[in-house]
Design a protein around this motif. Structure first.
Motif, PDB file in Angstrom:
ATOM      1  N   GLY A  13      12.153   3.078   7.638  1.00  0.00           N
ATOM      2  CA  GLY A  13      12.405   1.682   7.983  1.00  0.00           C
ATOM      3  C   GLY A  13      11.128   0.862   7.905  1.00  0.00           C
ATOM      4  N   LEU A  14      10.065   1.429   8.413  1.00  0.00           N
ATOM      5  CA  LEU A  14       8.805   0.704   8.424  1.00  0.00           C
ATOM      6  C   LEU A  14       8.329   0.420   6.999  1.00  0.00           C
ATOM      7  N   PHE A  15       8.334   1.457   6.199  1.00  0.00           N
ATOM      8  CA  PHE A  15       7.892   1.294   4.810  1.00  0.00           C
ATOM      9  C   PHE A  15       8.748   0.260   4.090  1.00  0.00           C
ATOM     10  N   ALA A  16      10.051   0.366   4.324  1.00  0.00           N
ATOM     11  CA  ALA A  16      10.944  -0.574   3.651  1.00  0.00           C
ATOM     12  C   ALA A  16      10.613  -1.991   4.081  1.00  0.00           C
ATOM     13  N   LEU A  17      10.389  -2.135   5.374  1.00  0.00           N
ATOM     14  CA  LEU A  17      10.090  -3.472   5.883  1.00  0.00           C
ATOM     15  C   LEU A  17       8.786  -4.005   5.317  1.00  0.00           C
ATOM     16  N   ILE A  18       7.770  -3.142   5.316  1.00  0.00           N
ATOM     17  CA  ILE A  18       6.466  -3.605   4.816  1.00  0.00           C
ATOM     18  C   ILE A  18       6.577  -3.984   3.346  1.00  0.00           C
ATOM     19  N   GLY A  19       7.202  -3.104   2.614  1.00  0.00           N
ATOM     20  CA  GLY A  19       7.343  -3.372   1.177  1.00  0.00           C
ATOM     21  C   GLY A  19       8.080  -4.673   0.930  1.00  0.00           C
ATOM     22  N   SER A  20       9.198  -4.845   1.628  1.00  0.00           N
ATOM     23  CA  SER A  20       9.984  -6.054   1.423  1.00  0.00           C
ATOM     24  C   SER A  20       9.208  -7.280   1.848  1.00  0.00           C
ATOM     25  N   LEU A  21       8.496  -7.114   2.952  1.00  0.00           N
ATOM     26  CA  LEU A  21       7.735  -8.245   3.459  1.00  0.00           C
ATOM     27  C   LEU A  21       6.664  -8.657   2.454  1.00  0.00           C
ATOM     28  N   LEU A  22       5.980  -7.661   1.897  1.00  0.00           N
ATOM     29  CA  LEU A  22       4.954  -7.974   0.900  1.00  0.00           C
ATOM     30  C   LEU A  22       5.579  -8.709  -0.283  1.00  0.00           C
ATOM     31  N   THR A  44       2.415 -10.083  -8.092  1.00  0.00           N
ATOM     32  CA  THR A  44       1.782  -8.768  -8.116  1.00  0.00           C
ATOM     33  C   THR A  44       1.834  -8.088  -6.754  1.00  0.00           C
ATOM     34  N   LEU A  45       2.026  -8.862  -5.720  1.00  0.00           N
ATOM     35  CA  LEU A  45       2.230  -8.227  -4.404  1.00  0.00           C
ATOM     36  C   LEU A  45       3.449  -7.330  -4.471  1.00  0.00           C
ATOM     37  N   GLY A  46       4.497  -7.893  -5.016  1.00  0.00           N
ATOM     38  CA  GLY A  46       5.739  -7.119  -5.103  1.00  0.00           C
ATOM     39  C   GLY A  46       5.611  -5.953  -6.058  1.00  0.00           C
ATOM     40  N   THR A  47       4.916  -6.171  -7.149  1.00  0.00           N
ATOM     41  CA  THR A  47       4.868  -5.092  -8.135  1.00  0.00           C
ATOM     42  C   THR A  47       3.874  -4.007  -7.752  1.00  0.00           C
ATOM     43  N   GLY A  50       4.180  -3.823  -2.639  1.00  0.00           N
ATOM     44  CA  GLY A  50       5.570  -4.079  -2.247  1.00  0.00           C
ATOM     45  C   GLY A  50       6.456  -2.969  -2.764  1.00  0.00           C
ATOM     46  N   ALA A  51       6.317  -2.712  -4.050  1.00  0.00           N
ATOM     47  CA  ALA A  51       7.135  -1.673  -4.664  1.00  0.00           C
ATOM     48  C   ALA A  51       6.748  -0.303  -4.127  1.00  0.00           C
ATOM     49  N   ILE A  52       5.450  -0.075  -3.972  1.00  0.00           N
ATOM     50  CA  ILE A  52       5.015   1.255  -3.546  1.00  0.00           C
ATOM     51  C   ILE A  52       5.594   1.604  -2.180  1.00  0.00           C
ATOM     52  N   PHE A  53       5.565   0.653  -1.282  1.00  0.00           N
ATOM     53  CA  PHE A  53       6.090   0.943   0.059  1.00  0.00           C
ATOM     54  C   PHE A  53       7.593   1.197   0.023  1.00  0.00           C
ATOM     55  N   VAL A  54       8.298   0.337  -0.660  1.00  0.00           N
ATOM     56  CA  VAL A  54       9.756   0.523  -0.701  1.00  0.00           C
ATOM     57  C   VAL A  54      10.100   1.851  -1.344  1.00  0.00           C
TER      58      VAL A  54
END
Ligand code: NA
Ligand code: NA
Lengths: 124, 163, 980, 112, 93, 539
Positions: A13-22, A44-47, A50-54
């Motif tokens: 959940g945390l990773f998903a949240l961080i990734g999505s937030l980024l 590039t935040l998302g790519t 963001g992507a890595i965390f999700v």
């Protein structure tokens, strides 16, 4: 949904949240920055992380729930970080050309002289 | 002979790994099948006759990757902060012309990817004649710091790896 | 030689002979005449032979099965009345053939003449011998058609063309009316058999549909017989060669109308409607025709109007509905045929020998051709109703009938006066014919010196005139038995007594005859001065040119109105067409649903804000795309991509991974595709319309918006209604349960595509292949818009820039632009191939499959084209997309056919789990080979479409330079890769 | 969920229909694409909506109620492919028409 | 417990990604230049891809992975084509 | 299933597909090879279709020979059905096919690439549409047919074809969407795609869902009616057909009949007497629409400035007549209509072939290229000069006769079959229960009969105008450059109508049995649903 340990759930959940937030912040930047050259940094935040965390969330979830290592998400990370720059480079260079061609003063001139003024492709 | 069957050994290895990751399996069957596919993919690339990158020190790549990962993480946070500051922030974005020694196209490609993939910096335009690259930086406080970072952290390593 | 066989033979003979005649050589005048003459004589012989069978009310009938299911069998039927007609058709026919042999010039194409003539004769015989009322209509129309060809025989004359067309139009229309009339009669009676119909007179007359049937039958009869107001076509039919006129307008064609009246007299006459319509039409025609005949300057015109008038006489008689009047009508039919045929022939001889038929130019011909003149004079006398000639007898009977007292005072007065007046006119025009042509001074200004025609050419007239005389003098011996047979077959066995003797004593009829004769002579004398002036056309009604009115009406209705209606109720523009389609698409289902949709229960179960947000995005993108599509094509395309992604996520959300993958891939390819096309769409031109037009356009936009809105609401309602209704117990369970067991795969959708419903997939890939081929064909001769021929603006500027800079060469900009990206794009090539193989192989069990793999593969190719350009790629790769398409289809087909070879239906699949060392149990399904075919086709088709478009850029400078279409050879010499 | 999707389908239909009624060929082609999304979603929705029930079965006997209806999915796949083909075709015909008529009006000439 | 955690975190994450898509859409519509819109489409693609990955976690199946992978590997093709069109006026020369 | 005969039903689809695909393996320059393959395949196709008709006519057999594709049980798999109607339609398509193909060999096949392949695919699409017993499969074959027809309509290119093609494609794409919506909706309500299965379910559908089902049928119907060219959906048709090259237009003559066929098939099967509350759905629309189509077609026939356009409007008249007749929902009327369908299709097809030759006469002596140049703007036609066959003497006479026959057929004048077709329909309209049974003639019947007569008259007027101006008003000394292989197909088509006139009795009987079966489909539904499979599914 398979039941997974709480620690894993929290991590996922945390990773998903961080990734999505980024990613969200990145897109916010896209919407908020004033010039194209600033906006180009936002996605590039998302790519990147963001992507890595999700995807890490996904790896953890499936590895824990499937009782075996599920790492194919890595592929997405690799290919996204390989291909996004291609788009951005091409796009940025095109923007540069267009700005120069139109004489938008905020961009550094081409190495040699100035391009002639042309109409924009927006009119297509 | 070997070059004909396996024109790009490293690439083919990568493709085999890609295959195995896609199948999420390390079974012998998949390795065999993956090898066939990887060989075929290598041949296909060979048909396009791209420039052969000469990789001298492949293990430096891992070093580079680690370096980049850390930088990207920090950059993420930095850019996120800038975004969240919104319009109150002072405009610090700017262009940067960077002279490069790197000439190998593959190496340049990797460098471009690194710079662009890093939030806060973007590779705009490469001048092949002069060997300069135009970079846009979101938070350009000190030009030289950026030039140093790129030249010392990435270009040096890439030069080691490729030339 | 049974009578029925002879009957069939008599009918078939002319048609067969017509075929033979058509095949004879151009100059075979004698052979043609012999052929036609023999046929006519044979027919005549058969008729004579058959007389005993029909003499005392007998009927010969022969039925040939044709379409029993429709009550339409060929029935040949002859009774006394049709026998009489048969005699006229074959007898006069023979004489006309004889005459025509000499009349037709060697320059005329005689095979056509005799072929049409014989066909007409056959049609006419068929008409009178029909024992089935539909068959009667068939032959009726055949006479119209063949007479059309005969009238238009000399088609290099505009008159002949117009006359023929008018005749066909009028009589054809009548024939169509007749058809409906007959159908109604058949409906009333329950049979199309003439005998059944003839036996159902009371039923017919009492039926509510009697009046429409009557009107339609009369429409046929009156048009054919050139009765007022349909008379106008007949004079113009005189453009035909004279033998044709002699035949058609004396004994046959125009007589078909009165034949019909007589034929249906027993079942339709006797009502007020019949009386009023038929009699008034007849009377009007009688008087009008006679009046108009007086003032014709063309001999054949005079005879034509006279014919009209005499037909009016017959019609009047039939209208009166009394048996005796009918006797008179039948008698006059025969009499008119004889004298009118001879007169036409005489007119033809005059024309032949003098080169003109104009009364004003002719005079004093008696001294050049005394024989012919004498014959013509006798015939004219018969036409005028002079005693001792056949015309007198039937006219007397006519007078006697009109003189009968009637309850209606108007009728009582009008009929006798009208009849006498018309008869007087007849005397006038007969006198004019005789006096104007044969007497007076020598003619002047003729192109040749007139003399008697060849004896054989005159022979037919002699025979006919002789008939006029003998019938006129000794009717009891000559015509009586035959007339009796005819009459009995019409009016039945209870026909009242009638006398054919020349002298009936002093009676009203004789007085009327006398008045007519004397009055006629006086009138001619009175009119002499006026007639001598040679004014063509009758005074008073001169303006009433039937032909002109007809042409005018035809022009207005069939051309002007038709065009206006076509424009009013049709369109050649696309937008109204689509608008109508969507109007119906909204309206029809709405009309079925509005009251019967049933309850719609709003449910918010499982509502997910993220999903709602997602669709908010999708909707905004769609609306924005719609709004931007006009002026910002690129923007619309980008926004379309947004909607596509939302659709794709929706598929994933609701458990359709295969759809998501496919949608996504197609989305990518479509974007590239449209971008490739966008290069050939020049900038939008400025709107040049004025205020009013803009307002109209705006109103149209609002109208379209409303329709679009309704369509959207409709789709929403229907989709929502179905989604919230109970799932029907359908076929889907079967697929889920059996995909693995019977199809050998766990991805049910894929198993459906390659197995359960592989036939659909086969069709689908065929569509893709076909479209690719079409695109390729269309692009091979593609002609860009003028503004797009040149390189795009960007490239021009960048090239210019490169040119200006001393150390740069053209193309540097693009090379630098792509320098770095192309490295990565090239390296992605093997990755994409691996991905394609992966998607392909897992397809049967997991999302993926041949189609997705094929698109991935083709994206791989396209990416290389983008990175390196057309030449770069085609220097390196040899892609033969058409072969890929062909082999894909053949592969898919082979899988299907293989099953047939082993005795199973097409596309039956087989699968087996095979134990492979080190690898394990592997499913081997024939469906996989099918999927390979799909893959091959998709790669080929997609690449072909995209590359064919991309090639236009390579081609276009050359196209602009040479402005010639690019031929195959050039394409292949242009590009190392062969794109087929 | 059903309502959201239904409204989505409706809006896409509206946009598609509206664009198909426009005079410029490019508008029509964008309209075709939007309409094709709408129709594909519509077909898809006829199988009713189920979350997390992809019709990818296990290799044993299964309970069909746990999976969404595969039939509409198969139909949509066919429809997507045909839709793509038709877009390509229309595009090329549109380009050809633009070339020979000199205008991008659907009737080949500017309407007054 | 873990189910609840996952449900809410994933839900919020998806909500955030949908928000990202909205932000990208706003840029797509506002432009002002074509390059801005294309950039936004690229960001849109990435958010969509992550959305699919999260959806996989949410329903506990990896059947949707390939869809995300396809975006990851091939999503850039259409934006590359758009960018090249901007620069050169045609996609394939 | 061990003999070829067992697979007869599927062969009309497989053969063109195989031939078309095979031709792709050859270079486009090997046109002769392709032509050879095409002729061979089409001839073979004709033989197969004749066999199919014979099989379907055999009264001892089942009413319908059904063929389970993939050996999957009905209604789950796709089933092909060859009853009298579909067999007849397939045969008709193949007759048109062979004649148009032979005609095209004179010059048209060389006017662009892939003609032969597209030609075979068109046949495949047509046959598939006629033979399939599955709604979605019908869609697929419609698309196959349409895709090929798009290509063929554009064959030869040029301004007129491209402009018409754009409209043709756009309108038909719209209709395809409706087809999809309709098919999906029907599936959503009934859960089936098989037509027979659907027919068996219609009566028992919950009342709540009936509106939705009927709306689905309405969507489908619109798609079919657009193909059939019903007013106001058929404005694209005359333009497209007139612009298409002669052999292509000649084959297109049957494409509208596909729409008519589909309407007839679904309305009798699913919405016939056994459809409960939905029985007779759409008949009013068909009646009114059909009659409006006849009227509009007749007006168009009169208004046409070119013969090709006139021919296009004749297609509309024919379609309208058929639709209105089907809308009567009476087996007798349908029987007549089926006869009329065959005749009018043959006649129109022949007429399209003649039209081009007429144009050639008009400007005899002038090269055909010049004509097309004039007609289609500045576009060059790269028809190569490899004309096959000999120019025939007396061509004008032959053409004149052919034209006259066409006039008779199109105007419905005696003695040819055109008349019989119209007569059969009107007679049935007047006597809906048979000739000997008394009945009241309905207003609709009156209207239809009148319109049929009116349209015939309009055709007569317009065609005589054309004929006179072509054959009588222009006197050309140069013989028309007409070739044997151009005349022969016309003679074949017209000859068939003559044969059908002479043999009208048995042919009409065949049609009536067909109509009877259509209007009481219970047995056929049962047969299709009980289609036997081969053994077990392959191991
Ligand atoms: Na960056
Ligand atoms: Na230079």
């Amino acid at each position: 949904m398979t039941e997974i340990p709480v620690w894993a759930a929290i991590l996922v959940g945390l990773f998903a949240l961080i990734g999505s937030l980024l990613t969200f912040i990145g897109c916010m930047g896209l919407a908020r920055f004033d010039s194209f050259y600033q906006r180009i940094h936002a996605p590039t935040l998302g790519t990147s992380f963001g992507a890595i965390f999700v995807l890490a969330a996904s790896i953890i979830y499936f590895s824990v729930s499937g009782q075996r290592l599920a790492v194919h998400e890595v592929l997405i990370v690799i290919f996204v970080s390989l291909t996004t720059p291609v788009t951005l480079m091409l796009l940025a260079r095109a923007a540069l050309y267009r700005d120069r061609a139109e004489g938008n003063g905020n961009v550094p001139a081409a190495a040699l002289g100035k391009d002639t003024v042309v109409k924009a492709a927006d009119d297509l | 002979m070997m070059r004909q069957i396996l024109p790009y050994p490293l690439l083919s290895l990568g493709m085999l790994i890609l295959w195995l990751l896609l199948q999420q399996s390390l079974g012998l069957g998949q390795i065999l099948l993956g090898s066939v596919v990887a060989l075929f993919a290598g041949r296909a690339l060979a048909a396009l006759q791209p420039e052969q990158p000469r990789i001298r020190r492949p293990f430096k790549i891992i070093h580079l990757m680690g370096l980049v990962a850390v930088d990207v993480l920090w950059s993420n946070l930095a850019v996120a902060r800038i975004v969240l500051q919104g319009r109150h922030r002072k405009q610090t974005a700017g262009f940067l012309l960077l002279p490069l020694e790197l000439r190998d196209r593959s190496a340049l490609a990797i460098l471009a990817c690194i710079i662009t993939a890093t939030p806060g910096s973007a590779w705009l335009e490469y001048d092949a004649v002069r060997g300069t690259v135009l970079i846009h930086v979101l938070d350009l406080v000190d030009d030289q710091e950026w030039i140093d970072t790129i030249k010392h952290r990435y270009e040096r390593l890439l030069l080691e790896i490729f030339q | 030689m049974t009578p029925s066989f002879l009957l069939t033979f008599a009918l078939l003979l002319p048609f067969g002979a017509a075929l033979v005649a058509a095949l004879l050589p151009q100059n075979a005048r004698n052979a043609e005449a012999w052929l036609a003459g023999t046929v006519a004589v044979a027919g005549l012989g058969i008729m004579i032979y058959l007389f005993p069978h029909v003499a005392a009310g007998g009927v010969v009938r022969h039925e040939i099965q044709w379409i029993p299911a429709l009550g339409l069998n060929l029935i040949l039927r002859i009774d006394g009345f049709s026998w009489l007609f048969g005699m006229l058709i074959t007898g006069v026919g023979f004489l006309v053939v004889l005459y025509a042999r000499y009349y037709m010039s060697p320059k005329d194409p005689v095979p056509r003449f005799f072929a049409f003539f014989l066909a007409f004769m056959g049609s006419m015989l068929g008409l009178v011998l029909s024992g089935n009322i539909i068959q009667l209509v068939i032959f009726w129309e055949l006479t119209s058609l063949t007479s059309f060809l005969l009238i238009g025989y000399w088609f290099h004359f505009a008159q002949a063309r117009d006359g023929a067309r008018m005749a066909l139009t009028v009589t054809g229309l009548g024939g169509l009316g007749l058809l409906i009339g007959m159908l109604i009669i058949g409906q009333i009676v329950g049979s199309y058999d003439l005998d059944v119909v003839l036996a159902s007179g009371d039923l017919i007359r009492a039926h509510p549909l009697y009046l429409p049937a009557l009107l339609l039958v009369l429409l046929g009869a009156l048009t054919k017989s050139a009765q007022f107001p349909f008379h106008f076509w007949l004079p113009h039919a005189m453009a035909a060669p004279t033998p044709v006129s002699a035949y058609l307008h004396s004994a046959t064609m125009v007589k078909a109308g009165v034949f019909l009246l007589v034929r249906f007299w027993p079942v339709m006459a006797g009502t007020d409607a019949w009386f009023w319509i038929v009699t008034s039409a007849g009377m009007a025609t009688l008087i009008f025709g006679a009046y108009a005949a007086i003032f014709q300057t063309d001999l054949k015109g005079l005879l034509a109007y006279s014919t009209i008038s005499h037909l009016g006489l017959i019609t009047t008689l039939l209208g009166m509905s009394t048996p005796l009047a009918t006797v008179a009508a039948i008698f006059h039919i025969a009499n008119h045929a004889t004298f009118k045929a001879s007169l036409f022939m005489a007119a033809g001889i005059i024309d032949h020998e003098t080169g003109t038929r104009d009364i004003r130019k002719l005079s004093g011909l008696f001294r050049f051709m005394p024989f012919t003149a004498t014959l013509a004079m006798v015939a004219s006398a018969a036409m005028a109703g002079v005693p001792l000639l056949n015309g007198f007898l039937s006219k007397e009977m006519f007078f006697a009938e009109v003189a009968e007292r009637d309850a209606n005072p108007f009728v009582n007065l009008a009929l006798p006066i009208g009849a006498t007046l018309a008869s007087m006119f007849a005397v006038v025009y007969s006198l004019r014919f005789v006096h104007g042509v044969f007497f007076g001074p020598k003619p002047e200004g003729l192109s040749k010196l007139p003399h008697e025609p060849p004896a054989l050419m005159r022979r037919p007239i002699e025979i006919l005139v002789l008939l006029c005389l003998v019938v006129g003098i000794i009717p009891g011996v000559t015509i009586a038995p035959y007339l009796a047979a005819a009459v009995v077959s019409v009016t039945g066995p209870d026909t009242p007594y009638y006398s054919l003797s020349v002298w009936h004593g002093w009676n009203l009829a004789l007085a009327m005859s006398g008045i007519a004769l004397v009055g006629g002579v006086l009138l001619y004398w009175a009119l002499y001065g006026y007639l001598a002036k040679g004014v063509d056309g009758p005074p008073l009604i001169h303006q009433l040119k039937g032909q002109r009115i007809f042409e005018r009406i035809m022009l207005i209705i069939t051309s002007k109105w038709a065009r206006r209606l076509e424009a009013r109720f049709g369109t050649r523009r696309l937008q109204p067409q689509l608008f109508l389609l969507f109007v119906l698409a909204v309206g029809l289902p709405a009309s079925l649903l509005l009251t019967r949709l049933g309850g719609i229960n709003l449910t918010f179960a499982g509502f997910d804000p993220a999903f709602a947000l997602l669709w908010a995005v999708g909707i905004v993108c769609a609306v924005a795309a719609a709004q931007q599509a006009k002026f910002h094509r690129l923007v619309a395309l980008v926004l379309l991509g947004g909607t596509g992604i939302v659709t794709c996520i929706t598929f994933v959300w609701f458990s359709a991974p295969d759809l998501a993958i496919t949608q996504l891939l197609v989305e990518i390819v479509t974007t590239v595709l449209i971008l490739l096309g966008l290069r050939w769409l020049p900038k939008r031109v400025e709107d040049m319309r004025d205020e009013a037009q803009l307002l109209k356009a705006r109103l149209r936009r609002y109208r379209d918006l409303v329709l679009a809105g309704l369509a959207g609401v409709g789709m929403t309602v229907i989709a929502y209604a179905v989604m919230t209704r109970q799932i029907p117990s359908g076929i889907s369970k079967y697929f889920l349960e059996n995909a693995y067991q019977l199809g050998g795969g766990t991805n049910v959708v894929n198993v459906m595509l390659v197995d359960f419903r592989a036939f659909d997939t086969l069709g689908e890939i065929a569509v893709l292949g076909i479209v690719a081929l079409t695109v390729f064909s269309a692009l091979r001769r593609f002609r860009p818009a003028r503004e797009s021929i040149a390189k795009p603006e960007q490239q021009r500027i960048q090239n210019e820039f490169d040119d200006r800079a001393p150390e740069r060469s053209q193309g540097d900009t693009v090379n630098e632009y792509l320098l770095i990206p192309s490295v990565i794009m090239t390296w992605m090539f093997p990755v994409i191939i691996v991905l394609a193989v992966h998607l392909f192989l897992r397809g049967h069990d997991q999302p993926g499959g041949g189609f997705a793999a094929g698109i991935v593969m083709s994206i791989g190719f396209i990416l290389q084209y983008m990175a390196g350009g057309t030449r770069w790629v085609e220097d390196r790769l040899r892609i033969l997309p058409v072969r890929w398409i062909g082999s894909g289809l053949l592969l898919a087909l082979l899988v299907g056919v293989a099953a047939q070879v082993v005795g199973y239906p097409f596309m039956t699949t087989a699968f087996q789990y095979v134990e492979i060392p080190y690898i394990g149990r592997v499913p081997l399904a024939s469906a996989l080979i099918f999927d390979l075919g799909v893959f091959s086709l998709v790669v080929g088709a997609t690449v072909l479409i995209l590359i064919a478009l991309a090639h236009q850029s390579v081609r276009s400078p050359k196209a602009a330079r040479n402005a010639v279409p690019i031929k195959e050879a050039e394409v292949s010499s242009d590009a190392p890769v062969e794109i087929r | 969920m059903e309502l959201v999707l239904a409204i989505g389908i409706g809006v896409l239909t509206s946009c598609g229909v509206f664009l198909m009624l426009r005079p410029r060929t490019f508008q029509v082609i964008i309209g075709l694409s939007l309409l094709s999304y709408a129709v594909n979603l519509f077909i898809f929705s006829m199988g009713r909506l189920m979350v997390g029930a992809a019709p990818v079965t296990a290799s044993g006997t299964i309970d069909p109620t746990h999976f969404t209806d595969p039939v509409p999915q198969a139909l949509v796949l066919t429809a997507i492919v045909i839709g793509f083909a038709m877009t390509a075709l229309f595009l090329v015909v549109m380009l050809a028409a633009r070339g020979v008529t000199g205008t991008d009006h659907v009737d080949g000439r500017e309407q007054r | 417990m873990s189910e609840t955690i996952l449900f809410w975190t994933i839900m919020v994450s998806q909500f955030l990604l949908a928000g990202s898509m909205i932000a990208a859409t706003s840029r797509m519509i506002r432009g002002p230049r074509a390059q801005d819109r294309i950039l936004a489409l690229d960001a849109f693609y990435v958010a969509a891809m992550l959305m699919l990955v999260l959806f996989g976690i949410r329903v506990g199946t990896s059947v949707y992975f390939e869809a995300a992978l396809v975006i990851g590997v091939l999503g850039f093709v259409s934006t590359v084509a758009l960018a090249k069109f901007l620069m050169r006026g045609e996609v394939i020369e | 299933m061990n003999t070829l005969l067992d697979h007869l039903v599927v062969l009309p689809i497989l053969l063109p597909l195989a031939a078309g695909a095979l031709m792709l393996m050859f270079d486009d320059r090997q046109r002769v090879t392709k032509a050879f393959i095409n002729v061979f395949a089409t001839a073979l196709h004709l033989v197969i279709c004749v066999m199919l008709v014979v099989q379907a006519a055999n009264p001892t057999d089942l009413l319908a020979a059904s063929y389970p594709i993939g050996n999957w049980p009905v209604p789950f798999g796709i089933v092909l059905v060859a009853d009298r109607l579909s067999a007849m339609m397939v045969l008709l398509a193949s007759v048109l096919g062979i004649s148009a193909l032979v005609y095209s060999l004179a010059r048209w096949h060389a006017a662009g690439p892939n003609f032969h392949t597209l030609f075979q695919f068109l046949l495949m699409g047509l046959n598939g549409a006629f033979l399939t017993g599955d709604i979605f499969n019908l869609f697929v074959f419609f698309e196959v047919m349409l895709a090929a027809s798009y290509g063929l309509a554009l064959h030869g290119l040029g301004l007129a074809r491209i402009k018409a093609g754009l409209h043709y494609v756009a309108v038909n794409l719209g209709a395809s969407f409706l087809f999809l919506i309709g098919a999906a909706l029907i599936y959503g309500v009934t859960g089936t795609l098989n037509m027979a299965d659907l027919a068996s379910k219609v009566a028992t559908i919950p009342e709540l869902d009936r509106g939705l089902l009927e709306a689905g049928a309405a969507f489908l119907g619109l798609a079919f009616l657009l193909k059939a060219g019903m007013w106001p959906l058929g404005f694209w048709l005359p333009t497209t057909y007139a612009a298409a090259s002669a052999p292509v237009a000649a084959v297109f003559a049957i494409m509208t009949k596909v729409g008519v066929y589909a309407v007839l098939r679904l309305s009798t099967l699913a919405f016939g007497i056994e459809a409960g509350a939905s029985a007779g759905l759409g008949q009013t629309v068909l009646q009114i629409g059909g009659m409006a189509t006849i009227a509009f077609g007749a007006v168009g026939v009169l208004a046409s400035q070119t013969t090709a356009r006139l021919a296009g409007y004749c297609v509309l008249v024919s379609s309208g007549t058929l639709l209105a007749a089907i809308g009567m929902g009476n087996a007798f009327v349908t029987g007549g209509a089926l006869y009329y369908l065959v005749i009018s299709t043959l006649a129109i097809s022949a007429f399209f072939l003649i039209v081009e030759l007429l144009e050639r006469i008009r400007i005899a002596g002038a090269d055909v290229l010049a004509i097309t140049l004039e007609a289609y703007g500045d576009d060059e036609e790269d028809i190569e000069n490899d004309e096959i066959g000999l120019a025939i003497p007396g061509a004008l006479t032959m053409l004149g006769i052919c034209f006259a026959l066409c006039v008779l057929l199109l105007a419905g004048l005696p003695p040819l079959a055109g008349f019989l077709g119209k007569f059969a329909i009107i007679s049935a309209l007047f006597n809906p229960h048979g000739l000997t049974e008394a009945a009241i003639i309905t207003p609709a019947s009156w209207w239809l009969a009148s319109l049929m007569i009116f349209s015939g008259f309009a055709a007569l007027v317009a065609l005589t105008r054309t004929g006179i101006s072509t054959f009588w008003a222009t006197m050309s000394d140069t013989p028309a450059p007409v070739r044997v292989i151009e005349i022969a197909p016309i003679l074949l088509l017209l000859g068939l109508t003559v044969v059908m006139t002479v043999l009208a009795g048995p042919v009409m009987d065949y049609m009536y049995v067909m109509a009877e079966n259509l209007h009481s489909p219970a047995i056929e539904i049962g047969n299709i649903l009980a289609t036997p499979l081969v053994g077990e599914v392959l191991p």
